[in-house]
Design a protein around this motif. Structure first.
Motif, PDB file in Angstrom:
ATOM      1  N   HIS A 372     -14.142 -64.950  -5.948  1.00 12.05           N
ATOM      2  CA  HIS A 372     -14.230 -66.520  -6.166  1.00 12.05           C
ATOM      3  C   HIS A 372     -13.016 -66.817  -6.699  1.00 12.05           C
ATOM      4  O   HIS A 372     -12.414 -68.074  -6.512  1.00 12.05           O
ATOM      5  CB  HIS A 372     -15.397 -66.911  -6.595  1.00 12.05           C
ATOM      6  CG  HIS A 372     -16.730 -66.907  -5.642  1.00 12.05           C
ATOM      7  ND1 HIS A 372     -16.740 -67.781  -4.696  1.00 12.05           N
ATOM      8  CD2 HIS A 372     -17.822 -65.998  -5.579  1.00 12.05           C
ATOM      9  CE1 HIS A 372     -17.943 -67.359  -4.169  1.00 12.05           C
ATOM     10  NE2 HIS A 372     -18.552 -66.355  -4.805  1.00 12.05           N
ATOM     11  N   ARG A 381     -14.381 -73.962  -4.773  1.00  5.28           N
ATOM     12  CA  ARG A 381     -15.717 -74.741  -5.168  1.00  5.28           C
ATOM     13  C   ARG A 381     -15.883 -74.152  -6.661  1.00  5.28           C
ATOM     14  O   ARG A 381     -16.014 -72.761  -6.634  1.00  5.28           O
ATOM     15  CB  ARG A 381     -16.851 -74.250  -4.316  1.00  5.28           C
ATOM     16  CG  ARG A 381     -16.719 -74.697  -2.799  1.00  5.28           C
ATOM     17  CD  ARG A 381     -17.949 -75.049  -2.147  1.00  5.28           C
ATOM     18  NE  ARG A 381     -18.882 -75.342  -2.800  1.00  5.28           N
ATOM     19  CZ  ARG A 381     -20.084 -75.421  -2.350  1.00  5.28           C
ATOM     20  NH1 ARG A 381     -20.466 -75.081  -1.182  1.00  5.28           N
ATOM     21  NH2 ARG A 381     -21.152 -76.081  -3.053  1.00  5.28           N
ATOM     22  N   GLU A 384     -19.351 -72.331  -7.143  1.00  5.52           N
ATOM     23  CA  GLU A 384     -19.644 -70.961  -6.807  1.00  5.52           C
ATOM     24  C   GLU A 384     -19.298 -69.921  -7.677  1.00  5.52           C
ATOM     25  O   GLU A 384     -19.492 -68.736  -8.005  1.00  5.52           O
ATOM     26  CB  GLU A 384     -18.930 -70.829  -5.416  1.00  5.52           C
ATOM     27  CG  GLU A 384     -19.789 -71.624  -4.229  1.00  5.52           C
ATOM     28  CD  GLU A 384     -18.943 -71.422  -2.785  1.00  5.52           C
ATOM     29  OE1 GLU A 384     -17.932 -70.839  -2.927  1.00  5.52           O
ATOM     30  OE2 GLU A 384     -19.379 -71.663  -1.985  1.00  5.52           O
ATOM     31  N   ASP A 387     -21.282 -69.770 -10.789  1.00  6.22           N
ATOM     32  CA  ASP A 387     -22.687 -69.160 -10.299  1.00  6.22           C
ATOM     33  C   ASP A 387     -22.039 -67.639 -10.415  1.00  6.22           C
ATOM     34  O   ASP A 387     -23.179 -66.709 -10.790  1.00  6.22           O
ATOM     35  CB  ASP A 387     -23.039 -69.223  -8.801  1.00  6.22           C
ATOM     36  CG  ASP A 387     -23.963 -70.759  -8.798  1.00  6.22           C
ATOM     37  OD1 ASP A 387     -24.041 -71.408  -9.914  1.00  6.22           O
ATOM     38  OD2 ASP A 387     -23.929 -71.396  -7.667  1.00  6.22           O
TER      39      ASP A 387
END
Length: 593
Positions: A372, A381, A384, A387
């Motif tokens: 990511h 994003r 994400e 997370d």
């Protein structure tokens, strides 16, 4: 005993220290220490403190011994009627019976001695002349009190330890007899109660039989009585006439070898009244010697005082050997508790060091989080990425905690002191992943609030600063990446500086680093405390050894405070006797010269 209030206060403090001592860890000697603690508390509560506070109280003679020795029959015969149940079923004496003169009832009706036992009494038998009763269950003016046919009254809940109080004018005032349960009863509660009652005695009347006088149980009691310097009487019961002289001589020889040859010894022959479970009363002549000895010590104030003083003094003197052993066991408990706690502390210190090292190395920024971050850009994003970082930090903490738990559990399994705590420790380890996940998510929310607050202050500042709109999660994602990514996320700090300004980014990183450190410590400390909880619940006081020794020292100091006066008086008596002897010798020499 010339006892001042200072000694009583010192003994009260010592008693409280003994009561507070705990020996929960299954170490060698712990079971013995628990028994010694219970015995010492019983002796202090049931005898030493009551006797010192009420030196003029009646003499309490506890009749004890092994199963079937004839204790109840002996008590009944001394009183002259059945006050205690005797029979062939064992154990016969389940509720101890205390018999005293009616004038002495007030000494035993309350909680002065044996405060842990509920008082029970039985009114007179129905059918007696009149129905008058005294206020404590003694004999009425015309009624006769006994075991059969009476309407019982008791105070206390069913199942609680009790002592039945009987009064009888046949006993001399100043003497009470207590029929105790068997010291070797098959019922554990009876054995414990018997030991407690013996500890409350001014005089131990040890009853054994011709068949069992060499058994271990009576000799254990005899050795204990010698150790505590108790006023002791022995009764050799149910001795066949044909071998009475031989058995009595053997018993006397055993007593002599044990250093107890001075102990008064009474022999009761085997009689029809003592057979068949002892349902009858022995002839008065069979117990006359023991009765005369007891009555003499009860009626003679000097003899009564000497018997009580000797037992009380012996009990206090025994503290010198009993308390250090108790303190040693307390020290062993504390050392074992420290050792077990140290194993957990060491394991979690290594876990904390591993977490710090891997966070600094950027190990959290791996797998999904790294993917990511590499894909993160103007269109990436932030949620994400956050997370993925949250999952990575949670996994790192869980892995470190599991490794620490395994290391600590292995150390505890190899330590006998932790044998009984393994299941509780395993219960504490369950659910660690869920608890750590909650803490990490809480850290994330705090980080988001921190970043939002810094962003608001930055965007609401001077007109010279950038005022283009910023995604609320973008600074948080960059901050989290900079804190957790190490060298792998070097550009995260640069991007945060471009977004918020160099000073704001530096300030935010400093605040975020402190927040991360606090939450990492919180997560690890919480799990460590859960592993230590079984040990903490055992309540091993850290200073109980020192408190026990200190309390003993105060008692000994108070004893020494009186000793110089006693020694001075003894020395004066010795000098007077020496002077008289010298004068007599000189007088004889003058006459013969």
């Amino acid at each position: 005993m010339d006892v001042g209030p200072r000694l009583i206060d010192a003994l009260s403090v010592l008693r409280d220290r003994v009561d507070a001592a705990r020996f929960p860890l299954p170490l060698g000697g712990a079971a013995r220490a628990r028994r010694d603690r219970a015995e010492l508390l019983s002796q202090l509560d049931d005898y030493v403190m009551p006797r010192l506070c009420a030196p003029k109280a009646p003499l309490l003679a506890v009749v004890g011994g092994s199963t079937g020795a004839g204790k109840s029959t002996l008590v009944n015969s001394l009183v002259g009627r059945r006050v205690s149940e005797a029979g062939v079923l064992r154990p016969t004496t389940r509720t101890p019976v205390l018999v005293c003169h009616p004038d002495d009832h007030r000494w035993f009706a309350g909680q002065r001695v044996l405060p842990g036992l509920t008082r029970v009494w039985v009114p007179e038998q129905d059918g007696g002349e009149g129905d008058e009763r005294d206020d404590g269950g003694g004999r009425g003016e015309g009624g006769e009190k006994g075991l059969g046919g009476g309407r019982g009254r008791a105070a206390g809940e069913p199942g609680t330890p009790t002592v039945r109080i009987e009064t009888d004018p046949a006993l001399p005032s100043g003497l009470a007899l207590l029929d105790a349960p068997d010291i070797d009863s098959l019922v554990a509660g009876n054995r414990e109660l018997a030991a407690e009652l013996i500890c409350a005695a001014d005089v131990w009347v040890l009853v054994t039989t011709a068949a069992r006088y060499a058994d271990a149980v009576p000799w254990h009691l005899l050795r204990t009585a010698k150790e505590y310097d108790v006023t002791l009487v022995t009764v050799l019961d149910r001795v066949p006439h044909q071998i009475a002289a031989e058995i009595s001589a053997r018993y006397a020889e055993l007593l002599q070898r044990a250093g107890l040859g001075h102990v008064p010894r009474f022999t009761i022959p085997e009689l029809p009244e003592s057979a068949g479970g002892g349902r009858g009363l022995l002839p008065a002549t069979a117990v006359a010697g023991l009765r005369d000895w007891l009555e003499r010590h009860a009626l003679d104030p000097a003899a009564r005082s000497a018997a009580a003083d000797r037992t009380a003094t012996g009990a206090i003197a025994s503290l010198r050997s009993r308390m250090p052993a108790l303190a040693g066991a307390a020290a062993a408990q504390h050392a074992a508790a420290l050792r077990l706690a140290g194993r957990v502390e060491e394991a979690y210190e290594e876990a904390a060091e591993r977490v710090r090292r891997e966070v600094a190395a950027g190990e959290v920024l791996a797998g999904d989080a790294r993917a990511h971050w590499q894909a993160h850009g103007p269109g990436g994003r932030a949620d994400e990425l956050l997370d993925a970082l949250t999952r990575g930090l949670t996994a790192l903490l869980v892995c470190a905690v599991e490794e620490a738990d395994e290391r600590a559990a292995g150390a505890w399994r190899r330590d006998p002191a932790a044998a009984e705590m393994a299941p509780a420790a395993a219960d504490g380890a369950a659910g660690a992943a869920g608890r750590i996940g909650v803490i990490v998510r809480r850290w994330r929310r705090c980080l988001e609030e921190l970043a939002e607050e810094e962003t608001r202050e930055t965007r609401g500042g001077s007109a010279g600063e950038r005022s283009d709109p910023v995604d609320g999660e973008q600074p948080t994602a960059l901050l989290a990446t900079a804190l957790l990514g190490g060298r792998r996320a070097r550009t995260a700090g640069e991007n945060l500086a471009d977004l918020l300004g160099a000073q704001s980014a530096l300030r935010l990183c400093d605040q975020g680093a402190r927040l991360l450190t606090r939450y990492l410590e919180h997560a690890l400390d919480g799990e460590r405390e859960r592993r230590l909880a079984p040990l903490d619940r055992l309540t091993v006081p850290p200073d109980q050894q020192a408190e026990l020794i200190a309390a003993l020292s105060v008692v000994q100091r108070e004893q020494r405070r009186r000793r110089p006066v006693e020694a001075w008086e003894t020395e004066r008596r010795t000098e007077r006797e020496r002077g008289r002897a010298t004068a007599d010798r000189c007088g004889r020499e003058a006459v013969t010269g």
